[in-house]
Design an enzyme around this catalytic site. Structure first.
Site, short mmCIF file in Angstrom:
data_model
loop_
_atom_site.label_atom_id
_atom_site.label_comp_id
_atom_site.label_asym_id
_atom_site.label_seq_id
_atom_site.Cartn_x
_atom_site.Cartn_y
_atom_site.Cartn_z
N ALA A 14 0.81 -1.23 0.00
CA ALA A 14 0.00 0.00 0.00
C ALA A 14 0.84 1.27 0.00
O ALA A 14 0.31 2.36 0.19
CB ALA A 14 -0.96 0.00 1.19
N ARG A 16 2.31 2.66 -2.49
CA ARG A 16 2.13 3.48 -3.70
C ARG A 16 1.14 2.78 -4.64
O ARG A 16 0.62 1.70 -4.34
CB ARG A 16 3.46 3.69 -4.41
CG ARG A 16 4.02 2.41 -5.02
CD ARG A 16 5.36 2.62 -5.71
NE ARG A 16 5.65 1.49 -6.59
CZ ARG A 16 6.81 1.30 -7.20
NH1 ARG A 16 7.80 2.14 -7.02
NH2 ARG A 16 6.98 0.26 -8.00
N ASP A 64 7.89 -8.10 4.28
CA ASP A 64 7.97 -8.67 2.94
C ASP A 64 6.99 -9.84 2.89
O ASP A 64 7.16 -10.83 3.61
CB ASP A 64 9.42 -9.15 2.70
CG ASP A 64 9.60 -9.78 1.33
OD1 ASP A 64 8.60 -10.11 0.67
OD2 ASP A 64 10.78 -9.94 0.93
N SER A 148 -4.64 -10.03 -12.30
CA SER A 148 -4.31 -9.23 -13.49
C SER A 148 -5.12 -9.78 -14.66
O SER A 148 -5.51 -10.96 -14.66
CB SER A 148 -2.82 -9.36 -13.80
OG SER A 148 -2.55 -8.91 -15.11
N TYR A 161 5.12 -13.99 -14.81
CA TYR A 161 4.09 -13.11 -14.24
C TYR A 161 2.70 -13.70 -14.53
O TYR A 161 1.87 -13.82 -13.63
CB TYR A 161 4.21 -11.71 -14.85
CG TYR A 161 3.21 -10.69 -14.32
CD1 TYR A 161 3.42 -10.04 -13.11
CD2 TYR A 161 2.06 -10.37 -15.04
CE1 TYR A 161 2.52 -9.10 -12.62
CE2 TYR A 161 1.15 -9.43 -14.56
CZ TYR A 161 1.38 -8.80 -13.35
OH TYR A 161 0.47 -7.88 -12.87
N ILE A 194 -3.09 -0.22 -15.94
CA ILE A 194 -3.29 0.87 -14.97
C ILE A 194 -2.03 1.72 -14.93
O ILE A 194 -0.91 1.19 -14.89
CB ILE A 194 -3.59 0.29 -13.57
CG1 ILE A 194 -4.68 -0.82 -13.63
CG2 ILE A 194 -3.98 1.41 -12.60
CD1 ILE A 194 -6.04 -0.39 -14.10
P1 NAD Z 1 3.68 -0.85 -7.96
O1 NAD Z 1 4.98 -1.50 -8.30
O2 NAD Z 1 3.46 0.57 -8.33
O3 NAD Z 1 3.36 -1.01 -6.41
C1 NAD Z 1 3.50 -2.25 -5.77
C2 NAD Z 1 3.76 -2.03 -4.30
O4 NAD Z 1 3.92 -3.33 -3.70
C3 NAD Z 1 5.06 -1.25 -4.05
O5 NAD Z 1 4.84 -0.24 -3.08
C4 NAD Z 1 6.02 -2.32 -3.57
O6 NAD Z 1 7.03 -1.83 -2.69
C5 NAD Z 1 5.08 -3.31 -2.88
N1 NAD Z 1 5.67 -4.64 -2.80
C6 NAD Z 1 6.35 -5.29 -3.76
N2 NAD Z 1 6.78 -6.46 -3.31
C7 NAD Z 1 6.39 -6.56 -2.01
C8 NAD Z 1 6.56 -7.53 -1.01
N3 NAD Z 1 7.26 -8.64 -1.24
N4 NAD Z 1 6.01 -7.32 0.20
C9 NAD Z 1 5.32 -6.18 0.45
N5 NAD Z 1 5.13 -5.21 -0.47
C10 NAD Z 1 5.67 -5.39 -1.69
O7 NAD Z 1 2.59 -1.80 -8.65
P2 NAD Z 1 1.05 -1.53 -9.01
O8 NAD Z 1 1.00 -1.22 -10.46
O9 NAD Z 1 0.43 -0.62 -8.02
O10 NAD Z 1 0.49 -3.01 -8.84
C11 NAD Z 1 -0.19 -3.46 -7.66
C12 NAD Z 1 -0.76 -4.85 -7.94
O11 NAD Z 1 -1.62 -4.77 -9.08
C13 NAD Z 1 0.31 -5.89 -8.29
O12 NAD Z 1 -0.05 -7.12 -7.72
C14 NAD Z 1 0.25 -5.95 -9.80
O13 NAD Z 1 0.69 -7.19 -10.29
C15 NAD Z 1 -1.22 -5.74 -10.03
N6 NAD Z 1 -1.54 -5.28 -11.37
C16 NAD Z 1 -1.08 -4.07 -11.84
C17 NAD Z 1 -1.44 -3.66 -13.13
C18 NAD Z 1 -0.99 -2.34 -13.70
O14 NAD Z 1 -1.31 -2.09 -14.88
N7 NAD Z 1 -0.30 -1.49 -12.98
C19 NAD Z 1 -2.24 -4.48 -13.92
C20 NAD Z 1 -2.67 -5.69 -13.43
C21 NAD Z 1 -2.33 -6.08 -12.15
#
Ligand code: NAD
Length: 257
Positions: A14, A16, A64, A148, A161, A194
């Protein structure tokens, strides 16, 4: 749990992006929040401040999610922050370090993706579910997993992924069946494309795709689009649904001719 709270929610990742937007939407919906991110995330404190600005309580617990041995301490802190949890949002996830052909995916990259995106959430959900089962069912409870559209869309340059997210989709339905009798509804949310740091590397490519009409709703998804969807599910507005998937993708996954 504070006055007039809808319950207590834990959102992973959470600091970002989508996770922060989910936490803020849940706060708008009346939840108090335990927000999680990696130890190095300085942005997590900002998320806490933003939630408090909305008049809800927030506590940061750094951990983590891939570190299963650390789950007990992580959940002790999360559970005790407000005296229980009513909602878990499995949001934290990572993309591949380098987009590459499926024929050259390394075991290291495969294991990294599985550990963070699938193994961590599976055992975290198991641990939360065990605690929820022992707690009184005093309000609507839910476990919401962010997968996703790559559950359905093949991306040959991000095979590990796609596989990790497809495992999450099955995980959500498995827990839905196991936990339904305890009044814990499970949902899977599939974001499309997104606008976040994760997708910054492909911004121009997707700009062109949206311009060429790849999706019926011809724009990037915003983090609030996903946040609002999760908050709706967590609100208990759909109590006779579980194991469902909600795509938040502007219609991208609709097959067209
Ligand atoms: P992001 O990289 O901007 O944010 C992810 C956050 O998760 C970061 O703050 C990171 O530090 C944290 N994180 C990563 N590994 C971690 C761990 N091991 N333990 C705790 N925290 C951890 O990514 P986002 O785009 O906000 O994506 C969030 C979720 O949505 C992810 O699961 C991603 O796969 C999924 N998703 C994103 C998209 C997209 O288009 N952005 C599309 C489909 C799915």
């Amino acid at each position: 749990m504070s006055e007039a709270s809808k319950g207590n929610a834990l959102v992973t990742g959470a600091g970002r992006g989508i996770g922060r937007a989910i936490a803020l939407a849940l706060a708008e919906g009346g939840f108090d929040l335990v927000v999680n991110d990696l130890a190095r995330s300085a942005e997590l404190d900002e998320t806490v401040a933003m939630i408090r600005d909305k008049g809800r309580e927030a506590v940061a617990v750094r951990a983590d999610i891939a570190d299963i041995d650390g789950h007990a301490a992580f959940l002790d802190a999360a559970w005790n922050a407000f005296g229980g949890l009513h909602c878990l949002v499995n949001n934290a996830g990572i993309s591949v370090a380098k987009r590459d052909d499926i024929l050259t995916v390394t075991p290291e990259s495969f294991d990294r993706l599985m550990n963070v995106n699938l193994r961590g959430p599976f055992f975290l959900t198991q641990a939360v579910a065990q605690r929820m089962l022992e707690a009184p069912q005093d309000r609507f409870r839910s476990i919401i997993t962010v997968s996703s559209i790559n559950v359905g869309f093949v991306a040959v340059d991000r095979a590990e992924y796609c596989i990790s997210k497809t495992g999450l989709a099955m995980m959500s339905r498995l827990y839905a069946v196991r936990l339904a009798s305890a009044g814990i509804n499970c949902y899977e949310v599939q974001p499309g494309v997104i606008r976040t740091d994760m997708t910054a590397v492909v911004r121009e490519r997707y700009d062109r795709l949206f311009e060429s009409g790849v999706a019926p709703i011809a724009r990037w998804g915003e983090t609030d689009d996903v946040g609002n969807a999760v908050a709706m599910l967590a609100s208990g507005a759909l109590p006779y649904t579980t194991g469902e998937t909600l795509r938040v993708d502007g219609g991208l996954a609709i097959r067209r001719l």
